[in-house]
Design a protein around this motif. Structure first.
Motif, PDB file in Angstrom:
ATOM      1  N   GLU A 256       7.313  22.116  35.710  1.00 19.24           N
ATOM      2  CA  GLU A 256       6.649  23.184  34.958  1.00 19.24           C
ATOM      3  C   GLU A 256       5.200  23.069  34.717  1.00 19.24           C
ATOM      4  O   GLU A 256       4.992  21.751  34.074  1.00 19.24           O
ATOM      5  CB  GLU A 256       7.493  23.974  33.969  1.00 19.24           C
ATOM      6  N   ASN A 257       3.850  23.718  35.315  1.00 18.61           N
ATOM      7  CA  ASN A 257       2.828  23.526  34.892  1.00 18.61           C
ATOM      8  C   ASN A 257       2.248  24.335  33.538  1.00 18.61           C
ATOM      9  O   ASN A 257       1.472  23.807  33.073  1.00 18.61           O
ATOM     10  CB  ASN A 257       1.916  23.841  36.223  1.00 18.61           C
ATOM     11  N   SER A 258       3.051  25.411  33.571  1.00 25.28           N
ATOM     12  CA  SER A 258       2.478  26.220  32.367  1.00 25.28           C
ATOM     13  C   SER A 258       2.869  25.729  31.050  1.00 25.28           C
ATOM     14  O   SER A 258       3.922  24.911  30.961  1.00 25.28           O
ATOM     15  CB  SER A 258       2.786  27.897  32.612  1.00 25.28           C
TER      16      SER A 258
ATOM     17  N   GLU B  42      11.603  28.856  23.898  1.00 28.00           N
ATOM     18  CA  GLU B  42      12.036  28.956  25.025  1.00 28.00           C
ATOM     19  C   GLU B  42      13.389  28.468  25.431  1.00 28.00           C
ATOM     20  O   GLU B  42      13.994  27.621  24.921  1.00 28.00           O
ATOM     21  CB  GLU B  42      11.055  27.890  26.075  1.00 28.00           C
TER      22      GLU B  42
ATOM     23  N   SER C  34      13.831  25.030  32.327  1.00 25.99           N
ATOM     24  CA  SER C  34      13.592  26.333  32.047  1.00 25.99           C
ATOM     25  C   SER C  34      14.062  27.359  32.634  1.00 25.99           C
ATOM     26  O   SER C  34      14.950  27.191  33.700  1.00 25.99           O
ATOM     27  CB  SER C  34      11.866  26.455  31.990  1.00 25.99           C
TER      28      SER C  34
ATOM     29  N   LYS D 103      12.652  29.492  34.356  1.00 25.62           N
ATOM     30  CA  LYS D 103      11.914  29.544  35.697  1.00 25.62           C
ATOM     31  C   LYS D 103      12.728  28.330  36.782  1.00 25.62           C
ATOM     32  O   LYS D 103      12.005  28.524  37.987  1.00 25.62           O
ATOM     33  CB  LYS D 103      10.407  29.286  35.400  1.00 25.62           C
TER      34      LYS D 103
ATOM     35  N   THR E 264      12.364  25.374  36.596  1.00 28.60           N
ATOM     36  CA  THR E 264      11.472  24.273  36.718  1.00 28.60           C
ATOM     37  C   THR E 264      11.933  23.143  35.464  1.00 28.60           C
ATOM     38  O   THR E 264      12.439  23.569  34.322  1.00 28.60           O
ATOM     39  CB  THR E 264      10.200  24.573  36.413  1.00 28.60           C
TER      40      THR E 264
ATOM     41  N   ASN F 195       3.628  26.781  38.686  1.00 27.52           N
ATOM     42  CA  ASN F 195       3.580  27.524  37.491  1.00 27.52           C
ATOM     43  C   ASN F 195       4.918  28.542  38.208  1.00 27.52           C
ATOM     44  O   ASN F 195       4.605  29.467  38.802  1.00 27.52           O
ATOM     45  CB  ASN F 195       2.376  28.403  37.268  1.00 27.52           C
ATOM     46  N   GLY F 196       6.020  28.200  37.578  1.00 29.92           N
ATOM     47  CA  GLY F 196       7.185  28.974  37.704  1.00 29.92           C
ATOM     48  C   GLY F 196       6.956  30.280  37.314  1.00 29.92           C
ATOM     49  O   GLY F 196       6.488  30.675  36.407  1.00 29.92           O
ATOM     50  N   SER F 197       7.317  31.353  37.967  1.00 27.93           N
ATOM     51  CA  SER F 197       7.401  32.942  37.762  1.00 27.93           C
ATOM     52  C   SER F 197       8.594  33.602  37.782  1.00 27.93           C
ATOM     53  O   SER F 197       8.805  34.612  37.054  1.00 27.93           O
ATOM     54  CB  SER F 197       6.337  33.275  38.835  1.00 27.93           C
ATOM     55  N   LYS F 198       9.516  33.127  38.640  1.00 25.66           N
ATOM     56  CA  LYS F 198      10.837  33.814  38.812  1.00 25.66           C
ATOM     57  C   LYS F 198      11.695  33.416  37.607  1.00 25.66           C
ATOM     58  O   LYS F 198      11.882  32.318  37.060  1.00 25.66           O
ATOM     59  CB  LYS F 198      11.484  33.523  40.010  1.00 25.66           C
ATOM     60  N   ASP F 199      12.437  34.401  37.041  1.00 28.15           N
ATOM     61  CA  ASP F 199      13.527  34.154  36.119  1.00 28.15           C
ATOM     62  C   ASP F 199      14.747  33.919  36.670  1.00 28.15           C
ATOM     63  O   ASP F 199      15.317  34.962  37.337  1.00 28.15           O
ATOM     64  CB  ASP F 199      13.587  35.107  35.028  1.00 28.15           C
TER      65      ASP F 199
END
Length: 157
Positions: free
Chosen positions: A16-18, A24, A78, A80, A82, A132-136
């Motif tokens: 994960e980048n974010s 979390e 996470s 996401k 990631t 940057n993961g976006s999907k849950d």
């Protein structure tokens, strides 16, 4: 440690980048207590309870996902899908209980932050991917990813 093996796996996870956040939700995939239980991957979940480890270590997180011998080196996912950290340890109850006068702490476990792991991989001149993961993802989807990408490593004397 970073291991290189002669095995080609078509499945892999990304870091994960974010920015990592306290609270979390996480899922850990690993191989705890394989001699007592079984040699299949096992899954636990929890949250990031602190963005620091023992004695304010900024390279670690504290988390609540149950951790046993055999989880070390396993990914911390996470929602996401990631990797945000790598499991390293838990408090040993006997030692900490003596120090705390009989009190047994619960759900105090540690992992190395993904950023620190990425630095280690770079220094080793190996490759990784991060996004940057976006999907849950649903937990069962993350567990499937973990089962496809996490392998047991044993040390033989």
């Amino acid at each position: 440690a970073l291991l290189k093996v002669n095995y080609k796996n078509n499945f892999y996870v990304k870091f994960e980048n974010s920015k990592l956040e306290q609270g979390e939700e996480i899922i850990i995939v690993g191989f705890p207590l394989p001699d007592m239980l079984n040699t299949n991957a096992k899954v636990t979940d929890g949250i990031v309870s602190s963005l620091y480890g023992v004695q304010n270590d900024p390279n670690s997180i504290t988390h609540t996902a149950p951790t046993q011998p055999g989880n070390s080196g396993g990914p911390v996912f996470s929602k996401k899908g990631t990797v945000i950290a790598v499991v390293v340890s838990t408090f040993t109850h006997k030692n900490i209980m003596e120090e705390l006068g009989g009190y047994i702490p619960q759900n105090i476990n540690f992992a190395i932050k993904g950023e620190k792991v990425k630095q280690f991989i770079q220094k080793s001149k190996s490759n990784y991917e991060s996004i940057n993961g976006s999907k849950d993802y649903k937990p069962k989807e993350i567990i499937k990813m973990g089962n496809l990408t996490t392998k047991m490593v044993e040390c033989w004397k």
